[in-house]
Write a protein that holds these residues in place. Structure first.
Motif, PDB file in Angstrom:
ATOM      1  N   ALA A  54       0.753   0.817  -4.303  1.00  0.00           N
ATOM      2  CA  ALA A  54       1.640   1.966  -4.109  1.00  0.00           C
ATOM      3  C   ALA A  54       2.137   2.488  -5.459  1.00  0.00           C
ATOM      4  O   ALA A  54       2.144   1.768  -6.456  1.00  0.00           O
ATOM      5  CB  ALA A  54       2.822   1.575  -3.234  1.00  0.00           C
ATOM      6  N   ARG A  94       8.619   3.659   1.419  1.00  0.00           N
ATOM      7  CA  ARG A  94       9.496   4.747   1.866  1.00  0.00           C
ATOM      8  C   ARG A  94      10.941   4.313   1.693  1.00  0.00           C
ATOM      9  O   ARG A  94      11.247   3.122   1.744  1.00  0.00           O
ATOM     10  CB  ARG A  94       9.253   5.069   3.354  1.00  0.00           C
ATOM     11  CG  ARG A  94       7.963   5.776   3.626  1.00  0.00           C
ATOM     12  CD  ARG A  94       7.720   5.950   5.115  1.00  0.00           C
ATOM     13  NE  ARG A  94       7.646   4.673   5.827  1.00  0.00           N
ATOM     14  CZ  ARG A  94       6.614   3.846   5.777  1.00  0.00           C
ATOM     15  NH1 ARG A  94       5.560   4.150   5.040  1.00  0.00           N
ATOM     16  NH2 ARG A  94       6.619   2.709   6.437  1.00  0.00           N
ATOM     17  N   GLU A 146       0.801  -1.220   0.000  1.00  0.00           N
ATOM     18  CA  GLU A 146       0.000   0.000   0.000  1.00  0.00           C
ATOM     19  C   GLU A 146       0.842   1.282   0.000  1.00  0.00           C
ATOM     20  O   GLU A 146       0.312   2.363  -0.237  1.00  0.00           O
ATOM     21  CB  GLU A 146      -0.930  -0.011   1.224  1.00  0.00           C
ATOM     22  CG  GLU A 146      -1.895  -1.196   1.199  1.00  0.00           C
ATOM     23  CD  GLU A 146      -2.714  -1.314   2.469  1.00  0.00           C
ATOM     24  OE1 GLU A 146      -2.200  -0.893   3.534  1.00  0.00           O
ATOM     25  OE2 GLU A 146      -3.850  -1.818   2.399  1.00  0.00           O
ATOM     26  N   GLY A 147       2.116   1.162   0.309  1.00  0.00           N
ATOM     27  CA  GLY A 147       2.960   2.351   0.359  1.00  0.00           C
ATOM     28  C   GLY A 147       4.417   1.958   0.416  1.00  0.00           C
ATOM     29  O   GLY A 147       4.756   0.785   0.613  1.00  0.00           O
ATOM     30  N   ARG A 166       4.927  -4.065   7.874  1.00  0.00           N
ATOM     31  CA  ARG A 166       5.948  -3.559   6.961  1.00  0.00           C
ATOM     32  C   ARG A 166       6.936  -4.668   6.580  1.00  0.00           C
ATOM     33  O   ARG A 166       7.299  -5.486   7.418  1.00  0.00           O
ATOM     34  CB  ARG A 166       6.733  -2.423   7.627  1.00  0.00           C
ATOM     35  CG  ARG A 166       5.966  -1.122   7.754  1.00  0.00           C
ATOM     36  CD  ARG A 166       6.475  -0.299   8.912  1.00  0.00           C
ATOM     37  NE  ARG A 166       6.136  -0.930  10.183  1.00  0.00           N
ATOM     38  CZ  ARG A 166       6.719  -0.644  11.337  1.00  0.00           C
ATOM     39  NH1 ARG A 166       7.690   0.242  11.387  1.00  0.00           N
ATOM     40  NH2 ARG A 166       6.345  -1.247  12.450  1.00  0.00           N
ATOM     41  N   ASP A 213       4.927  -0.856   2.906  1.00  0.00           N
ATOM     42  CA  ASP A 213       3.750  -1.012   3.771  1.00  0.00           C
ATOM     43  C   ASP A 213       2.846  -2.082   3.165  1.00  0.00           C
ATOM     44  O   ASP A 213       2.439  -1.974   2.004  1.00  0.00           O
ATOM     45  CB  ASP A 213       2.984   0.309   3.875  1.00  0.00           C
ATOM     46  CG  ASP A 213       3.767   1.373   4.614  1.00  0.00           C
ATOM     47  OD1 ASP A 213       4.314   1.049   5.679  1.00  0.00           O
ATOM     48  OD2 ASP A 213       3.820   2.514   4.137  1.00  0.00           O
ATOM     49  N   TYR A 256       2.835   3.100  11.960  1.00  0.00           N
ATOM     50  CA  TYR A 256       2.727   2.305  10.742  1.00  0.00           C
ATOM     51  C   TYR A 256       2.049   0.968  11.019  1.00  0.00           C
ATOM     52  O   TYR A 256       2.003   0.503  12.158  1.00  0.00           O
ATOM     53  CB  TYR A 256       4.116   2.046  10.143  1.00  0.00           C
ATOM     54  CG  TYR A 256       4.908   3.289   9.810  1.00  0.00           C
ATOM     55  CD1 TYR A 256       4.492   4.159   8.804  1.00  0.00           C
ATOM     56  CD2 TYR A 256       6.087   3.591  10.495  1.00  0.00           C
ATOM     57  CE1 TYR A 256       5.217   5.296   8.493  1.00  0.00           C
ATOM     58  CE2 TYR A 256       6.817   4.735  10.188  1.00  0.00           C
ATOM     59  CZ  TYR A 256       6.375   5.574   9.190  1.00  0.00           C
ATOM     60  OH  TYR A 256       7.103   6.699   8.887  1.00  0.00           O
TER      61      TYR A 256
END
Length: 459
Positions: free
Chosen positions: A83, A41, A38-39, A134, A54, A131
């Motif tokens: 993402a 970094r 979903e994400g 992960r 994520d 969060y």
């Protein structure tokens, strides 16, 4: 009717078929629902880059590296991509591009095109305050851990050839994907302590006879053992880890200072003796004692002696820092506390952990987010460190040489008057008398003003 009741009780017939069908669908649903990325970094650090994905749930995955050209492949089972990798800032990392595509119908393959070969490592993290689930992939620079380690060289002071500086390593806790504690208003511990660590380092580097090193200079994570290894790499005289405390209720408040507990020292001694690669390490710093070739009993005795000396020294410097903190903020406890923190477990480097306040307390969270408060705490920590080393400078340092010389006007034996200071308090802290300070500085009375610089005679 009798026949229908019999079929109801036995689970047979059309109702039993419906029940069986519903159960089969329910059991099959998780297999087809899958997880989603979903994400994402990226956290670049000096020796590695961390990519965090994520995920909607924990996932099965495989990671492997390819060469010519350099790539890293991440295969995630039963997953889809939500993402947008194109929005990631790849600057400062070895990643040139990120590609992705479905694989085997229900799996996801993510490919990182790299500037150079890396060593990958991966693991998963459970949800925390900030969060959810992960998947963490670290891209470690090739050769980062395999180079031969040279003995650390002393930092020579610019003022006096041959006299080394006192080296203080300042450690900002947490970082990167690890935000540390988070206050009620969303203030993150990792941000607060990094700013304070930088300020402390600046104050130390401005003082003749001192050199400061930071374990991290940006927003990235370093594991706890690596932080203490960095202190050994720099041949540190002191290791100071900066944190902000938290509790499950908002009431606790005040700053604290911790040193290693005896229980923590005992467990660390056992760990050192159990790992053969530690045998070649020195205890007692540069020119100290090597454990190589020593039997377990002798090595254990040497480690115990070194640990005890480090703990005693840690409590000493911690007392000075706590005293200074008590002048600018409230204290959680009146004395130096002891605990088995991993970052305090260097057997030959005095180490303290400073909790600057409770970020879980609404008022202290507001204070910790204030640059003015951060400056006050940083100055107090520095003053405590300087007070300790002024009284007990390590042999071979510029501070030790200056103390032997009687402080003949050297900058390291000067003191700048701050708000709230009195000449009697300055005399007491430096183990001298008001009359001696007046005579040494040519003062006609005991009145001092903020910003005035006075010379401190040798104790």
């Amino acid at each position: 009717m009798r026949s229908f009741s019999k079929k109801w009780r036995s689970g047979s017939g059309w109702l039993g078929c419906l029940t069986s069908l519903a159960l089969a669908v329910a059991l099959a649903l998780p297999a087809y629902a899958g997880s989603a990325v979903e994400g994402a970094r990226i956290w670049p650090a000096p020796d590695h880059t961390r990519l965090v994905l994520d995920t909607s749930a924990s996932v099965d995955h495989k990671v492997f590296a390819l060469s010519s050209p350099a790539r890293l492949v991440i295969d995630i089972s039963n997953a889809s991509l939500k993402a947008d990798f194109d929005r990631l800032d790849l600057s400062g990392s070895p990643i040139r591009r990120i590609r992705s595509a479905p694989r085997n119908g229900s799996d996801l393959r993510v490919v990182l095109d790299l500037e150079t070969d890396i060593k990958p490592r991966s693991f998963q993290l459970e949800p925390n305050q900030q969060y959810g689930h992960r998947l963490v992939v670290d891209l470690v620079k090739e050769g980062g851990g395999g180079a031969a380690v040279r003995p650390p060289q002393p930092v020579l002071s610019d003022n006096d050839a041959g006299k080394r500086d006192v080296v203080v390593v300042i450690d900002a806790g947490h970082g990167g994907e690890d935000p540390g504690a988070i206050g009620p208003r969303g203030t993150r511990e990792k941000d607060v302590v990094l700013r304070m660590a930088r300020t402390i380092a600046e104050l130390i580097n401005q003082k003749p006879g001192y050199t400061a090193k930071l374990t991290r200079t940006g927003d990235y994570y370093i594991d706890l053992r690596s932080r203490t290894l960095m202190a050994r790499k720099h041949n540190a005289d002191l290791f100071v880890s900066i944190h902000a405390d938290a509790f499950r209720t908002p009431q606790p408040r005040g700053a604290s200072v911790f040193a290693l507990s005896q229980r923590g020292a005992t467990s660390e001694t056992a760990r050192w003796l159990a790992k053969s690669e530690n045998r070649s390490d020195l205890i007692g710093g540069s020119g100290g004692v090597s454990l190589d070739g020593k039997d377990d009993m002798l090595a254990g005795v040497l480690l115990d002696l070194s640990m005890t000396a480090s703990i005693n020294s840690s409590i000493g410097v911690g007392g000075h820092v706590l005293n200074r903190l008590g002048r600018v903020t409230s204290l959680h406890k009146s004395g130096v506390e002891q605990a088995a923190f991993v970052v305090l477990k260097s057997p030959d480097i005095p180490s303290i952990l400073v909790e600057a306040g409770f970020i879980s307390n609404p008022q202290e969270e507001k204070n910790l987010a204030s640059s003015r408060y951060q400056q006050k705490v940083a100055r107090a920590v520095f003053d405590g460190i300087n007070e300790h080393f002024s009284q007990t400078p390590p042999p071979g340092t510029l501070l030790a040489w200056q103390k032997r010389q009687g402080g003949n006007g050297s900058a390291a034996n000067q003191y700048r008057i701050r708000r709230g200071d009195t000449l009697s308090a300055v005399a007491r802290e430096n183990r001298t008398t008001v009359s001696e300070l007046m005579r040494y500085n040519g003062l006609s009375d005991d009145q001092v003003i903020v910003g005035q610089t006075i010379r401190i005679p040798a104790s």
